[in-house]
Design a protein around this motif. Sequence first.
Motif, PDB file in Angstrom:
ATOM      1  N   PRO A   1       0.804  -1.220   0.000  1.00 24.41           N
ATOM      2  CA  PRO A   1       0.000   0.000   0.000  1.00 24.41           C
ATOM      3  C   PRO A   1       0.840   1.276   0.000  1.00 24.41           C
ATOM      4  CG  PRO A   1      -0.936  -1.591   1.512  1.00 24.41           C
ATOM      5  CD  PRO A   1       0.391  -2.155   1.074  1.00 24.41           C
ATOM      6  N   THR A   2       1.961   1.265   0.716  1.00 20.61           N
ATOM      7  CA  THR A   2       2.807   2.463   0.756  1.00 20.61           C
ATOM      8  C   THR A   2       3.353   2.787  -0.632  1.00 20.61           C
ATOM      9  OG1 THR A   2       3.440   2.026   3.054  1.00 20.61           O
ATOM     10  CG2 THR A   2       4.874   3.478   1.761  1.00 20.61           C
ATOM     11  N   ARG A   3       3.806   1.763  -1.348  1.00 18.27           N
ATOM     12  CA  ARG A   3       4.326   1.983  -2.709  1.00 18.27           C
ATOM     13  C   ARG A   3       3.217   2.469  -3.634  1.00 18.27           C
ATOM     14  NH1 ARG A   3       4.009  -0.335  -7.346  1.00 18.27           N
ATOM     15  NH2 ARG A   3       2.795  -2.069  -6.487  1.00 18.27           N
ATOM     16  N   LEU A   4       2.031   1.907  -3.481  1.00 18.23           N
ATOM     17  CA  LEU A   4       0.915   2.291  -4.335  1.00 18.23           C
ATOM     18  C   LEU A   4       0.494   3.735  -4.068  1.00 18.23           C
ATOM     19  CD1 LEU A   4      -0.589   0.778  -6.519  1.00 18.23           C
ATOM     20  CD2 LEU A   4      -2.290   0.101  -4.826  1.00 18.23           C
ATOM     21  N   LEU A   5       0.478   4.128  -2.811  1.00 19.48           N
ATOM     22  CA  LEU A   5       0.154   5.514  -2.475  1.00 19.48           C
ATOM     23  C   LEU A   5       1.197   6.474  -3.047  1.00 19.48           C
ATOM     24  CD1 LEU A   5      -1.056   5.064   1.212  1.00 19.48           C
ATOM     25  CD2 LEU A   5      -2.456   5.667  -0.770  1.00 19.48           C
ATOM     26  N   ALA A   6       2.460   6.076  -2.997  1.00 20.25           N
ATOM     27  CA  ALA A   6       3.509   6.916  -3.561  1.00 20.25           C
ATOM     28  C   ALA A   6       3.317   7.090  -5.067  1.00 20.25           C
ATOM     29  CB  ALA A   6       4.882   6.316  -3.266  1.00 20.25           C
ATOM     30  N   GLN A   7       2.838   6.039  -5.736  1.00 22.69           N
ATOM     31  CA  GLN A   7       2.592   6.121  -7.177  1.00 22.69           C
ATOM     32  C   GLN A   7       1.599   7.220  -7.511  1.00 22.69           C
ATOM     33  OE1 GLN A   7       1.809   1.814  -8.298  1.00 22.69           O
ATOM     34  NE2 GLN A   7       2.730   2.594 -10.181  1.00 22.69           N
ATOM     35  N   VAL A   8       0.617   7.429  -6.636  1.00 19.14           N
ATOM     36  CA  VAL A   8      -0.405   8.442  -6.902  1.00 19.14           C
ATOM     37  C   VAL A   8      -0.129   9.729  -6.128  1.00 19.14           C
ATOM     38  CG1 VAL A   8      -2.157   6.734  -7.498  1.00 19.14           C
ATOM     39  CG2 VAL A   8      -1.959   7.494  -5.131  1.00 19.14           C
ATOM     40  N   GLN A   9       1.116   9.925  -5.733  1.00 18.97           N
ATOM     41  CA  GLN A   9       1.583  11.157  -5.102  1.00 18.97           C
ATOM     42  C   GLN A   9       0.937  11.413  -3.737  1.00 18.97           C
ATOM     43  OE1 GLN A   9       4.104  12.571  -6.771  1.00 18.97           O
ATOM     44  NE2 GLN A   9       3.763  11.008  -8.349  1.00 18.97           N
TER      45      GLN A   9
ATOM     46  N   SER B   1      -8.872  15.336   1.581  1.00 18.01           N
ATOM     47  CA  SER B   1      -9.338  16.416   0.720  1.00 18.01           C
ATOM     48  C   SER B   1      -9.899  15.800  -0.561  1.00 18.01           C
ATOM     49  CB  SER B   1      -8.183  17.353   0.373  1.00 18.01           C
ATOM     50  OG  SER B   1      -7.245  16.689  -0.462  1.00 18.01           O
ATOM     51  N   GLY B   2     -10.600  16.608  -1.357  1.00 17.44           N
ATOM     52  CA  GLY B   2     -11.153  16.092  -2.605  1.00 17.44           C
ATOM     53  C   GLY B   2     -10.083  15.544  -3.533  1.00 17.44           C
ATOM     54  N   GLY B   3      -8.958  16.260  -3.635  1.00 22.75           N
ATOM     55  CA  GLY B   3      -7.866  15.801  -4.490  1.00 22.75           C
ATOM     56  C   GLY B   3      -7.230  14.518  -3.979  1.00 22.75           C
ATOM     57  N   MET B   4      -7.076  14.413  -2.656  1.00 23.45           N
ATOM     58  CA  MET B   4      -6.525  13.186  -2.075  1.00 23.45           C
ATOM     59  C   MET B   4      -7.458  12.006  -2.328  1.00 23.45           C
ATOM     60  SD  MET B   4      -5.086  14.629   1.581  1.00 23.45           S
ATOM     61  CE  MET B   4      -4.510  13.023   2.162  1.00 23.45           C
ATOM     62  N   ALA B   5      -8.759  12.236  -2.152  1.00 24.38           N
ATOM     63  CA  ALA B   5      -9.733  11.161  -2.353  1.00 24.38           C
ATOM     64  C   ALA B   5      -9.688  10.654  -3.795  1.00 24.38           C
ATOM     65  CB  ALA B   5     -11.130  11.654  -2.008  1.00 24.38           C
ATOM     66  N   ARG B   6      -9.517  11.563  -4.749  1.00 23.43           N
ATOM     67  CA  ARG B   6      -9.463  11.147  -6.154  1.00 23.43           C
ATOM     68  C   ARG B   6      -8.221  10.294  -6.410  1.00 23.43           C
ATOM     69  NH1 ARG B   6     -12.866  12.291  -9.552  1.00 23.43           N
ATOM     70  NH2 ARG B   6     -13.757  13.864  -8.189  1.00 23.43           N
ATOM     71  N   ARG B   7      -7.113  10.642  -5.764  1.00 19.09           N
ATOM     72  CA  ARG B   7      -5.890   9.854  -5.928  1.00 19.09           C
ATOM     73  C   ARG B   7      -6.024   8.482  -5.255  1.00 19.09           C
ATOM     74  NH1 ARG B   7      -1.566  14.124  -3.979  1.00 19.09           N
ATOM     75  NH2 ARG B   7      -3.416  15.329  -3.377  1.00 19.09           N
ATOM     76  N   VAL B   8      -6.761   8.420  -4.143  1.00 15.93           N
ATOM     77  CA  VAL B   8      -7.006   7.133  -3.505  1.00 15.93           C
ATOM     78  C   VAL B   8      -7.836   6.245  -4.429  1.00 15.93           C
ATOM     79  CG1 VAL B   8      -8.230   5.982  -1.624  1.00 15.93           C
ATOM     80  CG2 VAL B   8      -6.757   7.939  -1.130  1.00 15.93           C
ATOM     81  N   LEU B   9      -8.831   6.822  -5.102  1.00 15.02           N
ATOM     82  CA  LEU B   9      -9.624   6.048  -6.061  1.00 15.02           C
ATOM     83  C   LEU B   9      -8.728   5.427  -7.134  1.00 15.02           C
ATOM     84  CD1 LEU B   9     -12.745   8.344  -6.624  1.00 15.02           C
ATOM     85  CD2 LEU B   9     -12.742   6.075  -5.569  1.00 15.02           C
ATOM     86  N   LEU B  10      -7.754   6.187  -7.615  1.00 14.88           N
ATOM     87  CA  LEU B  10      -6.834   5.648  -8.612  1.00 14.88           C
ATOM     88  C   LEU B  10      -5.973   4.542  -8.012  1.00 14.88           C
ATOM     89  CD1 LEU B  10      -5.654   5.617 -11.415  1.00 14.88           C
ATOM     90  CD2 LEU B  10      -4.197   7.553 -10.787  1.00 14.88           C
ATOM     91  N   ALA B  11      -5.542   4.714  -6.764  1.00 16.75           N
ATOM     92  CA  ALA B  11      -4.738   3.681  -6.107  1.00 16.75           C
ATOM     93  C   ALA B  11      -5.537   2.384  -5.972  1.00 16.75           C
ATOM     94  CB  ALA B  11      -4.284   4.167  -4.726  1.00 16.75           C
ATOM     95  N   LEU B  12      -6.824   2.477  -5.638  1.00 19.18           N
ATOM     96  CA  LEU B  12      -7.663   1.281  -5.530  1.00 19.18           C
ATOM     97  C   LEU B  12      -7.785   0.588  -6.883  1.00 19.18           C
ATOM     98  CD1 LEU B  12     -10.606   2.543  -3.254  1.00 19.18           C
ATOM     99  CD2 LEU B  12      -8.487   1.416  -2.574  1.00 19.18           C
ATOM    100  N   THR B  13      -7.906   1.374  -7.929  1.00 20.73           N
ATOM    101  CA  THR B  13      -7.999   0.806  -9.277  1.00 20.73           C
ATOM    102  C   THR B  13      -6.723   0.052  -9.630  1.00 20.73           C
ATOM    103  OG1 THR B  13      -9.412   2.670  -9.910  1.00 20.73           O
ATOM    104  CG2 THR B  13      -8.452   1.379 -11.693  1.00 20.73           C
ATOM    105  N   LEU B  14      -5.575   0.636  -9.323  1.00 23.55           N
ATOM    106  CA  LEU B  14      -4.295  -0.004  -9.634  1.00 23.55           C
ATOM    107  C   LEU B  14      -4.070  -1.232  -8.759  1.00 23.55           C
ATOM    108  CD1 LEU B  14      -1.992   3.134 -10.055  1.00 23.55           C
ATOM    109  CD2 LEU B  14      -3.252   1.870 -11.802  1.00 23.55           C
ATOM    110  N   ALA B  15      -4.640  -1.235  -7.564  1.00 22.96           N
ATOM    111  CA  ALA B  15      -4.459  -2.369  -6.650  1.00 22.96           C
ATOM    112  C   ALA B  15      -5.006  -3.667  -7.230  1.00 22.96           C
ATOM    113  CB  ALA B  15      -5.115  -2.080  -5.304  1.00 22.96           C
ATOM    114  N   THR B  16      -5.965  -3.577  -8.128  1.00 29.79           N
ATOM    115  CA  THR B  16      -6.555  -4.783  -8.710  1.00 29.79           C
ATOM    116  C   THR B  16      -5.587  -5.518  -9.630  1.00 29.79           C
ATOM    117  OG1 THR B  16      -7.450  -3.658 -10.670  1.00 29.79           O
ATOM    118  CG2 THR B  16      -8.817  -3.668  -8.673  1.00 29.79           C
ATOM    119  N   GLY B  17      -4.589  -4.800 -10.156  1.00 32.28           N
ATOM    120  CA  GLY B  17      -3.660  -5.421 -11.098  1.00 32.28           C
ATOM    121  C   GLY B  17      -4.272  -5.682 -12.463  1.00 32.28           C
TER     122      GLY B  17
END
Length: 250
Positions: A109-117, A131-147
């Motif tokens: 998770p730490t590496r994935l979060l770093a990927q989305v800044q 924040s709204g911007g952080m939440a949007r980046r978390v959504l992208l991290a969840l998408t990438l987590a699926t592989g």
Amino acid sequence: MSLQVEALTLTMKGHSQPLVGPLSWRLEAGQCMGLVGGSGAGKSLVADALFQALPAEIECQGRMTLNDAPLSPLSMALMPQSIEALDPLAPVTQQIRRFARRNAEAVDPTRLLAQVQLEAEAGALFPHQLSGGMARRVLLALTLATGADWLVIDEPTLGLDPTVADQLIQLLSTLKAQGKGVLLISHDLVRLIQVADEVMILASGQQVETAPVAAFDGSGGGLKHPFSRALWQAQQWTQNPLTIHQGDER
């Protein structure tokens, strides 16, 4: 490997006039297709159709295949536009691990979060603390987590600081280079063409044009449809109000 959509048409039950379509495109592995249009053009409905998640009152027709087999939502991952898609009762790291388990992926998770800044500390936060911007980046991290090898990304840069938005576009370019197939839905045409190979333009739900990114140059003289040119010129004006487009002086 390719994702192919033929004559996708979305219609409200009891009505004959389609809300969206017919739309057709082919997306190869390692490519990015951009999808743009004004608000209400039906872009997010297209994403819902791919994942068989349309509202009950909308009927879907057409053919959708992945490598010539019927398209399964489990073959793809979606980054939705709404941050309401986050689980309000779970911290970020727990949500990342949950999405990874769905596809038997092992993730850091730490590496994935770093990927989305995002800093590692963001993993301990709940959605209401983002924040709204952080939440949007978390959504992208969840998408990438699926592989998943096929990604549908809906408005990833909405509300982001320009620097972070540029970094996320660069991340999508990296994913494309790794062989991912990406359908990128965005109002941000100027950034979208930095990663897309071609762009489908919707107007009132209709596919008015699918253009190579090379057509989005100068005043858009390479674009065939007047709506496409107007959309491109409006984006350029937003980015630089002092720009005078070629052919505007008379």
